[in-house]
Enzyme design. Structure first.
Site, PDB file in Angstrom:
ATOM      1  N   TYR A 144       0.818  -1.218   0.000  1.00 27.11           N
ATOM      2  CA  TYR A 144       0.000   0.000   0.000  1.00 27.11           C
ATOM      3  C   TYR A 144       0.843   1.255   0.000  1.00 27.11           C
ATOM      4  O   TYR A 144       0.462   2.271  -0.570  1.00 27.11           O
ATOM      5  CB  TYR A 144      -0.942  -0.001   1.207  1.00 27.11           C
ATOM      6  CG  TYR A 144      -2.279  -0.598   0.895  1.00 27.11           C
ATOM      7  CD1 TYR A 144      -2.415  -1.963   0.729  1.00 27.11           C
ATOM      8  CD2 TYR A 144      -3.403   0.212   0.739  1.00 27.11           C
ATOM      9  CE1 TYR A 144      -3.645  -2.521   0.433  1.00 27.11           C
ATOM     10  CE2 TYR A 144      -4.635  -0.345   0.442  1.00 27.11           C
ATOM     11  CZ  TYR A 144      -4.752  -1.699   0.295  1.00 27.11           C
ATOM     12  OH  TYR A 144      -5.972  -2.237  -0.001  1.00 27.11           O
ATOM     13  N   LYS A 193       1.478 -15.353   3.143  1.00 29.29           N
ATOM     14  CA  LYS A 193       1.852 -16.108   1.944  1.00 29.29           C
ATOM     15  C   LYS A 193       3.332 -16.439   2.091  1.00 29.29           C
ATOM     16  O   LYS A 193       4.178 -16.064   1.249  1.00 29.29           O
ATOM     17  CB  LYS A 193       1.541 -15.277   0.684  1.00 29.29           C
ATOM     18  CG  LYS A 193       1.688 -16.015  -0.627  1.00 29.29           C
ATOM     19  CD  LYS A 193       0.590 -17.044  -0.878  1.00 29.29           C
ATOM     20  CE  LYS A 193       0.868 -17.806  -2.176  1.00 29.29           C
ATOM     21  NZ  LYS A 193       0.005 -19.004  -2.324  1.00 29.29           N
ATOM     22  N   ASP A 225      -4.357 -18.137   0.386  1.00 31.94           N
ATOM     23  CA  ASP A 225      -5.250 -18.788  -0.595  1.00 31.94           C
ATOM     24  C   ASP A 225      -6.126 -19.825   0.094  1.00 31.94           C
ATOM     25  O   ASP A 225      -7.336 -19.915  -0.141  1.00 31.94           O
ATOM     26  CB  ASP A 225      -4.450 -19.392  -1.764  1.00 31.94           C
ATOM     27  CG  ASP A 225      -3.239 -20.203  -1.323  1.00 31.94           C
ATOM     28  OD1 ASP A 225      -2.893 -20.186  -0.125  1.00 31.94           O
ATOM     29  OD2 ASP A 225      -2.637 -20.874  -2.187  1.00 31.94           O
ATOM     30  N   ASP A 253     -13.448  -8.035   2.851  1.00 31.56           N
ATOM     31  CA  ASP A 253     -14.619  -7.949   1.971  1.00 31.56           C
ATOM     32  C   ASP A 253     -15.316  -9.311   1.872  1.00 31.56           C
ATOM     33  O   ASP A 253     -16.540  -9.405   1.883  1.00 31.56           O
ATOM     34  CB  ASP A 253     -14.223  -7.496   0.555  1.00 31.56           C
ATOM     35  CG  ASP A 253     -14.296  -5.981   0.388  1.00 31.56           C
ATOM     36  OD1 ASP A 253     -14.234  -5.265   1.415  1.00 31.56           O
ATOM     37  OD2 ASP A 253     -14.417  -5.512  -0.759  1.00 31.56           O
TER      38      ASP A 253
HETATM   39  C1  IPM Z   1     -10.767  -0.392   2.414  1.00 35.70           C
HETATM   40  C2  IPM Z   1     -10.784   0.172   1.033  1.00 35.70           C
HETATM   41  C3  IPM Z   1      -9.517   0.966   0.773  1.00 35.70           C
HETATM   42  C4  IPM Z   1      -8.340   0.037   0.945  1.00 35.70           C
HETATM   43  C5  IPM Z   1      -9.495   1.649  -0.605  1.00 35.70           C
HETATM   44  C6  IPM Z   1     -10.661   2.608  -0.739  1.00 35.70           C
HETATM   45  C7  IPM Z   1      -8.198   2.336  -0.891  1.00 35.70           C
HETATM   46  O1  IPM Z   1     -10.958  -0.853   0.103  1.00 35.70           O
HETATM   47  O2  IPM Z   1     -10.705   0.401   3.369  1.00 35.70           O
HETATM   48  O3  IPM Z   1     -10.841  -1.602   2.554  1.00 35.70           O
HETATM   49  O4  IPM Z   1      -7.949  -0.673   0.021  1.00 35.70           O
HETATM   50  O5  IPM Z   1      -7.792   0.000   2.049  1.00 35.70           O
HETATM   51 MG    MG Z   2     -11.316  -2.739   0.945  1.00 36.41          MG
END
Ligand code: IPM
Ligand code: MG
Length: 360
Positions: A144, A193, A225, A253
Site C-alpha cells: 500500500y 503467503k 489462498d 470484503d
Molecule cells: C478499504 C478500502 C480501501 C483500501 C481503498 C478505498 C483504498 O478498500 O478500506 O478496505 O484498500 O484500504
Molecule cells: Mg477494501
C-alpha cells in the site's frame, strides 16, 4: 461525558449514512446523559471541490482537536476516474489519513446472528450457531505504501510495485490482536503467503515470537489462498484473524458478505497516539448515492465501535448493537439485504434508522 467527534462524511453514500449514525449518537447522548460535539470536515471529492485537494490541512487539524474521528467513505463513479477530482481519490484521502495519523491497526468486525442466517449467501448448516469473527488488518505497511510505477521499459508498458514490513510494524499489530483474542475465544489464526513472499516470511517469524507471550491463546498460521477457501467452507473455525494490509483488504470484503452485505461491516483504526478512526469497510457506492436506499448499518456500528473503544462506553455500544440486531430480527431490510422471505419489510436508509432509534 463530553466528547468531541470529527465527522468526515466524504463522498457517495457517505453523507447520508453519516447523518443516520449521528441521529443514533444523539439518541445515545440523550438516553445516557452524554454530550457529543460534532465538527464536520471535508475529505475526498467533497474536499477537492472546495480546496482543490483531497485531504486539506483544516481537516487534519479538526481530527487532531477531536476525541475520535468518524469517517464515511470516499471515491467517485467508475466512469469518472480520469477527472482530477476522482483520480486516485481514495489514495489521496483515506490512505493519506491513515498515514498522517499512523493508524496502523485496523479491526473489522463481522457478526451474523443465527436468527438472520438466511441473509448469508452460505448454506444454513454452516451457520447454525451464527458467526462472530474479528479480522485485524495491518494498515500502513505492505504494498500500500511502497513505490508504484507505471512506465515503459524495453518498448513495452511496465508496472512495478514494492512493499515492505519492519518487524516492529508486525509486532505492534500482533500484540494488539493477541490481547483481543485473549478476551474472546482465545484462538488466533495468522494469515500470510510465507511460501512465496519475504514480507510474509518475516510476518510468520515475528507473529510466532509474539505468540510465545500469549501461551493461553491457541495460535496457528494459514496461507492466504487456503484462508479464502476456508472462510467459505467452514467459517465457524475462525475467531480472530490477523493479517497484513493487502490480504486484510481482500479477506475482510469476503467476510463482510457472509453477513449478507458489505454494508454491514464496521471498522476501527487505531494508532499509538490514542486517536482512532471509525469507518464502514465498504465503499462510497456512488451509483446508489442520494436515493435514501443505502444500508446504514456499517456506519451505525462504526459509531458503536467508537463508543466502546474510544470512549469506553460499553453499555451504550451494546445498546446500539442490540437495537440494530433487533431491527433486523423484526424484519426491517434495506434493499441489499432483502432475501424475499415473507417476514421482510423493505425500508430506506432513514426509515431503517428510525426503527433502530425506536429500539434504543
Ligand atoms: C478499504 C478500502 C480501501 C483500501 C481503498 C478505498 C483504498 O478498500 O478500506 O478496505 O484498500 O484500504
Ligand atoms: Mg477494501
Amino acid at each position: 461525558m463530553n466528547k468531541k467527534i470529527a465527522l468526515l462524511a466524504g463522498d457517495g453514500i457517505g453523507p447520508e449514512v453519516m447523518a443516520q449514525a449521528v441521529r443514533v449518537l444523539d439518541k445515545v447522548a440523550a438516553k445516557f446523559n452524554h454530550t457529543f460535539a460534532y465538527t464536520e470536515a471535508l475529505v475526498g471529492g467533497a474536499a477537492y471541490d472546495v480546496h482543490k485537494e483531497h485531504l486539506p490541512q483544516t481537516t487534519i487539524d479538526i481530527c487532531n482537536q477531536s476525541d475520535a474521528v468518524l469517517f464515511g467513505s470516499v471515491g467517485g463513479p467508475v466512469d469518472k476516474q480520469h477527472e482530477e477530482k476522482w483520480a486516485n481519490c481514495e489514495a489521496k484521502s483515506i490512505l493519506a489519513l491513515r498515514k498522517a495519523f499512523s493508524f496502523n491497526i485496523n479491526l473489522r468486525q463481522m457478526a451474523l446472528f443465527s436468527e438472520i442466517s438466511s441473509l448469508s449467501p452460505l448454506r444454513h448448516e454452516l451457520l447454525k450457531n451464527g458467526l462472530d469473527i474479528v479480522i485485524f488488518r495491518e494498515l500502513i505497511g505492505d504494498v500500500y505504501f511502497g513505490e508504484h510505477t507505471l512506465t515503459e521499459k524495453d518498448g513495452q508498458r511496465f508496472a512495478f510495485d514494492s512493499g515492505s514490513y519492519t518487524e516492529e510494524q508486525i509486532r505492534s499489530i500482533a500484540d494488539y490482536a493477541f490481547n483481543v483474542a485473549r478476551k474472546r475465544k482465545k484462538q488466533l489464526i495468522s494469515v500470510d503467503k510465507a511460501n512465496v513472499m519475504a514480507m510474509s516470511k518475516l510476518w510468520r517469524q515475528v507473529v510466532s515470537e509474539v505468540a510465545k507471550n500469549y501461551p493461553d491463546v491457541e495460535y496457528s498460521d494459514m496461507l492466504v489462498d487456503n484462508c479464502a477457501m476456508q472462510i467459505i467452507k467452514n467459517p465457524a473455525q475462525f475467531d480472530v484473524i490477523l493479517t497484513s494490509n493487502l490480504f486484510g483488504d481482500i479477506l475482510s470484503d469476503e467476510l463482510s458478505v457472509l453477513s449478507g452485505s458489505v454494508g454491514m461491516m464496521p471498522s476501527a483504526s487505531f494508532s499509538a497516539s490514542g486517536l482512532a478512526l471509525y469507518e464502514p469497510a465498504g465503499g462510497s457506492a456512488p451509483d446508489i448515492a442520494g436515493k435514501d436506499i443505502a444500508n446504514p448499518i456499517a456506519q451505525i456500528l462504526s459509531a458503536s465501535l467508537m463508543l466502546a473503544y474510544s470512549f469506553n462506553m460499553l453499555d451504550e455500544a451494546n445498546a446500539v448493537n442490540n437495537a440494530v440486531k433487533q431491527t433486523i430480527i423484526d424484519g426491517y431490510r434495506t434493499g441489499d439485504i432483502m432475501t424475499n422471505s415473507t417476514h421482510e419489510i423493505k425500508v430506506g436508509t432513514t426509515e431503517f434508522t428510525n426503527q433502530v432509534i425506536n429500539r434504543l
